[in-house]
Write an enzyme that holds these catalytic residues in place. Sequence first.
Site, PDB file in Angstrom:
ATOM      1  N   GLY B  16       0.861  -1.183   0.000  1.00 27.49           N
ATOM      2  CA  GLY B  16       0.000   0.000   0.000  1.00 27.49           C
ATOM      3  C   GLY B  16       0.893   1.227   0.000  1.00 27.49           C
ATOM      4  O   GLY B  16       2.075   1.162  -0.379  1.00 27.49           O
ATOM      5  N   LEU B  17       0.321   2.316   0.492  1.00 23.82           N
ATOM      6  CA  LEU B  17       1.065   3.575   0.449  1.00 23.82           C
ATOM      7  C   LEU B  17       2.384   3.501   1.224  1.00 23.82           C
ATOM      8  O   LEU B  17       3.425   3.980   0.746  1.00 23.82           O
ATOM      9  CB  LEU B  17       0.165   4.654   1.057  1.00 23.82           C
ATOM     10  CG  LEU B  17       0.312   6.052   0.546  1.00 23.82           C
ATOM     11  CD1 LEU B  17       0.455   6.097  -0.950  1.00 23.82           C
ATOM     12  CD2 LEU B  17      -0.892   6.865   0.988  1.00 23.82           C
ATOM     13  N   ALA B  18       2.359   2.883   2.399  1.00 19.85           N
ATOM     14  CA  ALA B  18       3.575   2.829   3.223  1.00 19.85           C
ATOM     15  C   ALA B  18       4.648   1.975   2.540  1.00 19.85           C
ATOM     16  O   ALA B  18       5.820   2.365   2.495  1.00 19.85           O
ATOM     17  CB  ALA B  18       3.240   2.265   4.604  1.00 19.85           C
ATOM     18  N   GLY B  19       4.247   0.830   1.999  1.00 15.97           N
ATOM     19  CA  GLY B  19       5.210  -0.055   1.341  1.00 15.97           C
ATOM     20  C   GLY B  19       5.811   0.595   0.106  1.00 15.97           C
ATOM     21  O   GLY B  19       7.030   0.527  -0.130  1.00 15.97           O
ATOM     22  N   HIS B 260     -15.474   5.808  12.582  1.00 14.84           N
ATOM     23  CA  HIS B 260     -15.746   7.006  11.786  1.00 14.84           C
ATOM     24  C   HIS B 260     -17.198   7.381  12.021  1.00 14.84           C
ATOM     25  O   HIS B 260     -18.074   6.514  12.013  1.00 14.84           O
ATOM     26  CB  HIS B 260     -15.494   6.712  10.298  1.00 14.84           C
ATOM     27  CG  HIS B 260     -15.416   7.947   9.469  1.00 14.84           C
ATOM     28  ND1 HIS B 260     -16.520   8.718   9.190  1.00 14.84           N
ATOM     29  CD2 HIS B 260     -14.367   8.567   8.871  1.00 14.84           C
ATOM     30  CE1 HIS B 260     -16.148   9.759   8.449  1.00 14.84           C
ATOM     31  NE2 HIS B 260     -14.838   9.686   8.244  1.00 14.84           N
ATOM     32  N   ARG B 309     -12.994  12.848  15.472  1.00 17.24           N
ATOM     33  CA  ARG B 309     -13.896  11.722  15.215  1.00 17.24           C
ATOM     34  C   ARG B 309     -14.380  11.010  16.473  1.00 17.24           C
ATOM     35  O   ARG B 309     -15.507  10.517  16.504  1.00 17.24           O
ATOM     36  CB  ARG B 309     -13.184  10.723  14.296  1.00 17.24           C
ATOM     37  CG  ARG B 309     -13.032  11.288  12.917  1.00 17.24           C
ATOM     38  CD  ARG B 309     -12.252  10.376  12.011  1.00 17.24           C
ATOM     39  NE  ARG B 309     -12.115  11.036  10.722  1.00 17.24           N
ATOM     40  CZ  ARG B 309     -11.436  10.529   9.706  1.00 17.24           C
ATOM     41  NH1 ARG B 309     -10.824   9.372   9.824  1.00 17.24           N
ATOM     42  NH2 ARG B 309     -11.370  11.181   8.557  1.00 17.24           N
ATOM     43  N   GLU B 392      -0.511   1.874   8.509  1.00 15.82           N
ATOM     44  CA  GLU B 392      -1.570   1.656   9.501  1.00 15.82           C
ATOM     45  C   GLU B 392      -1.234   0.542  10.488  1.00 15.82           C
ATOM     46  O   GLU B 392      -1.726   0.532  11.615  1.00 15.82           O
ATOM     47  CB  GLU B 392      -2.910   1.389   8.798  1.00 15.82           C
ATOM     48  CG  GLU B 392      -4.090   1.437   9.765  1.00 15.82           C
ATOM     49  CD  GLU B 392      -5.457   1.391   9.091  1.00 15.82           C
ATOM     50  OE1 GLU B 392      -5.572   1.804   7.922  1.00 15.82           O
ATOM     51  OE2 GLU B 392      -6.406   0.939   9.748  1.00 15.82           O
ATOM     52  N   SER B 407      -3.485   9.825   8.308  1.00 13.72           N
ATOM     53  CA  SER B 407      -2.956   8.468   8.129  1.00 13.72           C
ATOM     54  C   SER B 407      -2.326   8.305   6.763  1.00 13.72           C
ATOM     55  O   SER B 407      -1.339   7.579   6.624  1.00 13.72           O
ATOM     56  CB  SER B 407      -4.008   7.406   8.404  1.00 13.72           C
ATOM     57  OG  SER B 407      -4.960   7.409   7.422  1.00 13.72           O
ATOM     58  N   LEU B 408      -2.835   8.990   5.756  1.00 15.42           N
ATOM     59  CA  LEU B 408      -2.112   8.971   4.471  1.00 15.42           C
ATOM     60  C   LEU B 408      -0.737   9.591   4.698  1.00 15.42           C
ATOM     61  O   LEU B 408       0.281   9.091   4.205  1.00 15.42           O
ATOM     62  CB  LEU B 408      -2.885   9.746   3.399  1.00 15.42           C
ATOM     63  CG  LEU B 408      -4.187   9.105   2.883  1.00 15.42           C
ATOM     64  CD1 LEU B 408      -4.834   9.988   1.822  1.00 15.42           C
ATOM     65  CD2 LEU B 408      -3.942   7.709   2.320  1.00 15.42           C
TER      66      LEU B 408
END
Lengths: 228, 532
Positions: B16-19, B260, B309, B392, B407-408
Amino acid sequence: MKVKVNVLKKQISPSHYLTFEYEGEPDDSVAKLLRYYNEEALSRGDEQIAWECGCMINKCGACAMRINGVPRLACSSFLYEYEEGKIILEPLSKFPHVKDLITDRSAVFEALKRVNVYHAGPVHQDEKNLESRFESASCLNCGCCLEVCPNFNSGQNYTGAVAAVNGYRIAAAADGKAQLKEMRKAYAKHYYEGCGISLACHDICPAGIPVEDLISRSNAALVWGRRV
Amino acid sequence: MDIISADNKIIIIGAGLAGLSAAITLAKEGVDSVLISSHPSERAQSVMAEGGINAALNTKGEGDSSEKHFEETFKAGRFIADEKAVREMTAAAPDVVKELESHGVCFNRDENGNIDLRNFGGQKYKRTAFAKSDSGKQIMTALIDEVRRLEVEGKVERLSSHDFVTLLFSDGDKQLVSSAADNADEISDRDKRRCTGALVRNRYTGETIKLIGSAVIMAVGGLHGLFENTTGSLTDTGEAAAELFRLGVTFADLEFIQYHPTTVSSGGKRMLISEAARGEGGRLFADTGKDRIYFMEEKYPELGNLMPRDVTSREIFFMRKKYPVYLDMSDLPEEIIDKKLAGLARDCAKYLKKDIKKEPVEVAPGIHYFMGGIYTGADHETEIKGLFAAGECCALYHGANRLGGNSLLGAVYGGKKAALSALRYANVKCTPYAYYEEPPVSPAGEITAVRRILSDVLGVVRNGEAMRAALQELESLSSKEADFARAFLQCALFREESRGAHFREDFPEERDEYRRRSIAKVVQGVSVDHPF
Ligand SMILES: Cc1cc2nc3c(=O)[nH]c(=O)nc-3n(C[C@H](O)[C@H](O)[C@H](O)COP(=O)(O)OP(=O)(O)OC[C@H]3O[C@@H](n4cnc5c(N)ncnc54)[C@H](O)[C@@H]3O)c2cc1C
Ligand code: FES
C-alpha cells in the site's frame, strides 16, 4: 428477491457449475452474495468459492469476473439488474486461470511496463489537462477492457486499452518531448499498431473512464507528437 | 521450497502507500528492495482513501504552521502518541505533499494555482490536500507509476499475490542496537533476535519462498479482518499482525479503534461517507420527526460538525438512541459537489441510491482505522533488530485518536522514515542461514468467532463487565487470532478511564495516571504481558 446462481468451478476436472439459490434484496451486489455463500459454506464445513475482492465499492478492481457473459465488477453488479433471476459467474477468459473465479491478471501490469507508463523525467503539472490526467489515474487495472478486446490475448505482445488510458497521464505531464522518446516507440509497437478501434473497451469500463477520449489524446501525444 | 537470497536487499511486506513509499525511498538511497503483497498495490486499501492528506502548506492566509499541525494532532490523540515522532512527521508534511505532487498526483488546485486545501475534523485550519474525493487512488497511482519505473530499472522487485507466512531470524548482530528499545523502558526483556527475512507463499501456486534479506519492513495495513464490519478493505486481514504477535513482537495501543462518525451499511460491510463531506460544509442533524436538531453545531460552536472523530462518533452514538441521525449535503453548491466530492456523490448514487444534492443520508459510526498496531520507536524499528513497521499497522503517530488526513501522511512519511532507518542494515552481509518457526494452522471458522466477540464489546462505548465476559469466551478458542484478540481486551480492560476512542461507561473520565501507551506482547506462550 430470489436468484439462481451458477458458479463455474473450473479447477476440478471436468469443470462444472456449482448451483445454489440466494435470497436477498434487489440492491444486494453479486459480491455480497458471494461473501454470504462463503460464510455459510465455512460454517457448514463445505468448500468455499475462490474469488478476489477488497474494497467492495468499485475502487480496487479485484472482483472482476464474467457475470452472465459480461466482464464486470461483482461489487457493482446488483441483483435487480438480473430480473430473470439467473446469474452465471465465470472467471475472465483472457487471463491464465487460477481457481474458480480467480485469474492471474499480471498481464495488465506487464502491459503498463511494456509501454513505459512511468515518468522518465521531471513532471510538468498543467491545470488545463488536470481533469483528463485524473481520469487516466482512475483506471482500476481490473482487466475488463482487455477481456472484451478482440485483439488482446494474455501473453502476447498487444497491450490493449490499458496502455492508452494509463499512458495519457505520463504523456500529458512530460516536461519536454525528449522524455517521451522511448515511450513513443513502445506505444506504437505494443499498442497503436495492434488496436483495431473496436472501442468495445469504452463501454465496458466499470470505473466509467472516458476510454475513447483518452485513447485519442494518447494517440495524439504519443503517435503524432502533439501537446495534449 | 525455493530459497531466494535477496542479497543486501530490504524486504517490504505490504504494497500500500507505506510499502510503496519505503521502496521509493530505498531506491533513492541506492538500496534495492523486494516488495511483497497479498494483492497488487492497485488493490490495496490505500486506493480507497477519499478525503485527503494533511500538511500545513499555509496557502490560505490563515496562519497555519507545522507547529499547529503538531499541537492539534497530539491533542486529538489525547497526549499519548510518540511526541518526537509526531513532531517530525508534521514538520515533514509540506515536503511530503510537494514530493507527491512531483510524482504527478492530480491534487485539486485553488484559484491561485496552489494545491487546494480543505477543512477536516479536529483542525482549525484548512490543511488537507485532496484530489476530489478520490485522494488515495490518485496518490497510489502516482507512486505505483514511480515504482514501475524502479521495477523496469531492476531496483524494486514486486511479488504481488504473495502472503506473508512468518519471519526469518538469525543470530543477533552485536554492533547494531535497536533504538526502539531506548524508548521501551517499560519492557525489561529486550529482544536478542535479528530479523533477516520472511517466509512468503504464492497465493496462486501455493509455492512457499524463503526470502533472506538484510532487514524487513512490515507495511501490512490495519487490523480490519479481526472485526466484523469495517470501512476497510477485505485484503487487510490482520493475519500478518496476529503472526507477529505470536512471534513475540510488541504491540501498542490496541484498545484505540477509530469509529468514523459517518458510515452506512453496504455490501455486507460499512461504506464510508468521507469527512470531506463535512469539510466542505455538510451538516449533521437528528430528525425528531417534527424538526431537525443540529446537535454538533449546538454543542460545539467552534468546530461544530468537524469535531475530532472520537467526539463526533460518541455524540452520534448517543443521539441515535433517541433519533436517527443524518448527514445533509443538499445545501452545498453544485459546483463544490462536482469539483470536490464527485466520487462521494457517485458512490452514494450507486450504493445507496441517494442523490446527495437533494437528500440527506442516514449515518452511524463504523470501525474505520486502528490507532493501535506494532510498537516501534520514532525510527520505526521494533524491538527486534532489523524488523521495522510503517503505515496503519504501526502504532506511532495517532495516540488515542487519529485526525482525518493524518494516516495517508503517516503512511507516506512512515514508509520513508522506516526505509531510511533500515539503511543501517543494508550493507550487512546476508546471513547464510536463517531459521523460522512453522506457524500453527488456525482452526477453520475460528476467525468468525473472534470477529464477533471483538466487535460486540469493543464498540463506541464499552464496559468492563462485557469485556471480561468476552475474554472468558475467548478462552475456549485456540488460534493465534484469538490470542491476539485477548490482547485487545486486556488493554481495553486495563485502561480504567476514557481517552480518545476508548470510552468506558464504567470509567467515563480521562485520568492522568493513564496518560501513557498500552503495551502488549506474548510472554511464554500465550499470556499477555503487563498491558502498561
Ligand atoms: C474508505 C477509507 C477512506 C480513507 N480515507 C482516508 C483519507 O482521506 N485520509 C487519510 O489520511 N486516511 C484515510 N484512510 C486511511 C488510510 O487510507 C489508510 O490508513 C492507509 O492508506 C494505510 O496504508 P498502508 O500502506 O498502511 O496499508 P494498506 O494500503 O492497507 O496496504 C496494506 C498492504 O499489505 C498487504 N497485506 C496485508 N496483509 C498481508 C499479508 N498477510 N501478507 C502479505 N501482504 C499483506 C496488502 O495486500 C497491501 O498491499 C481511509 C481508509 C478507508 C478504509
Ligand atoms: S472489491 Fe474492489 S472493485 Fe470490487
